[in-house]
Design an enzyme around this catalytic site. Structure first.
Site, PDB file in Angstrom:
ATOM      1  N   HIS A   1       3.244  12.353  -7.555  1.00 11.56           N
ATOM      2  CA  HIS A   1       2.171  11.707  -8.316  1.00 11.56           C
ATOM      3  C   HIS A   1       1.562  12.618  -9.377  1.00 11.56           C
ATOM      4  O   HIS A   1       0.846  12.154 -10.265  1.00 11.56           O
ATOM      5  CB  HIS A   1       1.085  11.158  -7.374  1.00 11.56           C
ATOM      6  CG  HIS A   1       0.203  12.194  -6.760  1.00 11.56           C
ATOM      7  ND1 HIS A   1       0.395  12.681  -5.484  1.00 11.56           N
ATOM      8  CD2 HIS A   1      -0.887  12.842  -7.225  1.00 11.56           C
ATOM      9  CE1 HIS A   1      -0.541  13.562  -5.197  1.00 11.56           C
ATOM     10  NE2 HIS A   1      -1.333  13.681  -6.247  1.00 11.56           N
TER      11      HIS A   1
ATOM     12  N   ASP B   1       6.534  11.312  -2.024  1.00 10.95           N
ATOM     13  CA  ASP B   1       5.587  12.004  -2.912  1.00 10.95           C
ATOM     14  C   ASP B   1       5.952  13.486  -3.075  1.00 10.95           C
ATOM     15  O   ASP B   1       5.078  14.332  -3.225  1.00 10.95           O
ATOM     16  CB  ASP B   1       4.152  11.861  -2.400  1.00 10.95           C
ATOM     17  CG  ASP B   1       3.120  12.172  -3.497  1.00 10.95           C
ATOM     18  OD1 ASP B   1       3.467  12.056  -4.685  1.00 10.95           O
ATOM     19  OD2 ASP B   1       1.978  12.549  -3.156  1.00 10.95           O
TER      20      ASP B   1
ATOM     21  N   GLY C   1      -6.232  17.987  -8.364  1.00  5.54           N
ATOM     22  CA  GLY C   1      -5.837  19.320  -8.837  1.00  5.54           C
ATOM     23  C   GLY C   1      -5.347  20.205  -7.717  1.00  5.54           C
ATOM     24  O   GLY C   1      -4.538  21.109  -7.932  1.00  5.54           O
TER      25      GLY C   1
ATOM     26  N   SER D   1      -3.758  18.877  -5.194  1.00  2.00           N
ATOM     27  CA  SER D   1      -2.522  18.238  -4.756  1.00  2.00           C
ATOM     28  C   SER D   1      -1.313  19.039  -5.220  1.00  2.00           C
ATOM     29  O   SER D   1      -1.275  19.544  -6.339  1.00  2.00           O
ATOM     30  CB  SER D   1      -2.433  16.815  -5.322  1.00  2.00           C
ATOM     31  OG  SER D   1      -3.399  15.988  -4.738  1.00  2.00           O
TER      32      SER D   1
ATOM     33  N   LEU E   1      17.791  -2.721   3.432  1.00  2.00           N
ATOM     34  CA  LEU E   1      18.137  -3.869   4.266  1.00  2.00           C
ATOM     35  C   LEU E   1      17.650  -5.180   3.659  1.00  2.00           C
ATOM     36  O   LEU E   1      18.398  -6.143   3.583  1.00  2.00           O
ATOM     37  CB  LEU E   1      17.561  -3.684   5.671  1.00  2.00           C
ATOM     38  CG  LEU E   1      17.839  -4.788   6.693  1.00  2.00           C
ATOM     39  CD1 LEU E   1      19.343  -4.956   6.900  1.00  2.00           C
ATOM     40  CD2 LEU E   1      17.149  -4.477   8.015  1.00  2.00           C
ATOM     41  N   GLY E   2      16.376  -5.214   3.249  1.00  2.00           N
ATOM     42  CA  GLY E   2      15.867  -6.408   2.586  1.00  2.00           C
ATOM     43  C   GLY E   2      15.055  -7.344   3.447  1.00  2.00           C
ATOM     44  O   GLY E   2      15.240  -8.570   3.417  1.00  2.00           O
TER      45      GLY E   2
END
Length: 444
Positions: A84, A114, A190, A192, A251-252
């Protein structure tokens, strides 16, 4: 008498030595103990700061720059940080402890975990932070977070590990793997991307976010902090360095945890789940021999499945046990939260977005061998020629009109050539269905 004197003398010496030892090893006072703990934190901060960096991410003119943190985890210049922070960036710079500013390039990023990796090219070796085994992290142990909140370089905060295996997003539409380490060490914008450390100066997690206390005004957040476990970060970082991206299975379905397993709430049309015959209200209780109880674990079982390989799903349907076989495909970019932009000839004319064949594809797509050459189909547009010809995602395009495809440029050139001559295209493709020739009609 002499023997008694000798015995008394020896006893006196022993008592003297014992008293000296006791005096030298007297218990610490409370102040001395606090001083040792304090020195420990100070030393950890001092020894780890050289490997921690500030990150400046430049976007387009319409968007402001971002600031964040990261740390070197390999001596040859690889930096671990958050997706991010770098997502959508055009240029990346890092700032080191000595004030130097260095250009960095984006190696790869993974929105689901992330995690992102940057690289600084240099002949010099960089100081690094070792990654601890986050599986051995204990709730209650000390935790030290270092980062750059509000562009305040190298801010150190301390606390404890408050919890493990935390899930904080709830029902987000983007599939995210969440297994956070919770801490009360202060993390903010900041910070992160910076490390969460143990008392040995080892990374137990990457600082990712903080959950804001409700009704807290302004930008200051004072809730629980969350970090990505180092074991997960290490695996993702290694894959990003090797392949530039993470290839995951798909898989869906949408699902809900129930007492006996995972209940299917929705089956998406045309997905592997739909083709395998999964139905609404089926309860999945086993996948490839592994008992299924938790949606998070099941998502990761699917994500780590080999694309193109048949898997076995056991379900309860109206009380009856059924065994279904499903061929997992690669997760579509939109399901992984990735932006999609393609202005290529193959996309505009055939509805096929393609990329070069990469090293990791041989491991993920079981129908490929080291001798295969061509381009991989990344995406298929609905109702386009490629879709109507039933070319699946993950298929390898080997040739067009009997002419071998070696790279994306060759493919594009052949499509343009045939477009001008208004001919049909015969594509030789290889997929889980085998090698076949498919005819595509170009629009006149």
């Amino acid at each position: 008498m002499y023997k008694k004197l000798c015995m008394y003398l020896i006893l006196f010496i022993i008592l003297g030595l014992f008293s000296a030892c006791v005096l030298q090893n007297k218990p610490m006072t409370s102040i001395e103990l606090l001083g040792e703990i304090e020195n420990g934190f100070v030393n950890i901060a001092a020894q780890t700061k050289p490997a921690i960096v500030g990150i400046v991410v430049e976007h387009t003119e319409r968007r402001l720059n971002k600031w964040g943190s990261g740390f070197f985890f390999r001596e040859d210049g690889y930096i671990m940080t958050n997706d991010h922070i770098v997502h959508g960036g055009k240029r990346f710079q890092i700032k080191t402890l000595d004030g130097s500013t260095l250009d960095a390039k984006l190696v790869g990023t993974d929105i689901i975990t992330d995690v992102a990796v940057l690289k600084v090219d240099s002949e010099n070796k960089f100081p690094i932070l070792p990654l601890a085994d986050s599986g051995k992290v204990r709730v209650g142990q000390f935790a030290i977070a270092i980062g750059n909140p509000f562009q305040l370089d190298y801010t150190v905060t301390t606390g404890v590990v408050s919890g493990k295996s935390r899930n904080v997003f709830g029902g987000m539409p983007i599939i995210r793997y969440q297994n956070f380490i919770q801490t009360d060490a202060w993390i903010n914008t900041g910070s992160s991307g910076g490390p969460l450390l143990n008392i040995y100066g080892e990374v137990i997690g990457i600082n990712a976010l903080i959950r804001k206390v409700e009704n807290t005004p302004g930008p200051v957040r004072a809730g629980a902090g969350f970090a990505i476990p180092s074991n997960l970060a290490n695996i993702i970082g290694g894959k990003l360095i090797a392949n530039g991206k993470i290839i995951r299975g798909y898989l869906g379905i949408s699902m809900q945890e129930v007492a006996r397993g995972i209940r299917v709430e929705r089956v998406l049309l045309g997905t592997p789940a739909d083709k395998a015959g999964l139905q609404w209200r089926d309860i999945i209780y086993e996948y490839n021999g592994t008992k299924v109880k938790d949606t998070l674990d099941f998502q990761m079982l699917i994500a780590e499945s080999t694309v193109g390989k048949e898997s076995v799903i056991k379900v309860l349907r109206r009380g009856q046990e059924k065994t279904l076989r499903v061929t997992i495909v690669e997760m579509p970019p939109e399901r992984a939260g990735l932006p999609f932009e393609d202005d290529s000839v193959s996309w505009n004319l055939l509805g096929l977005s393609v990329r070069k064949l990469e090293k990791g594809d041989y491991e993920r797509y079981t129908y490929l061998t080291d001798n295969d050459r061509g381009v991989i189909v990344e995406r298929v547009k609905e109702n386009a020629p490629g879709f109507n010809a039933k070319i699946p995602r993950g298929a390898l395009i080997i040739a067009i009109n009997e002419k071998k495809i070696t790279d994306v440029q060759t493919l594009e050139a052949l499509i343009q050539q045939n477009q001008k001559e208004e001919k049909e295209l015969i594509l030789e493709v290889k997929s889980s269905h085998g090698t076949e020739k498919l005819t595509l009609q170009l629009k006149k």
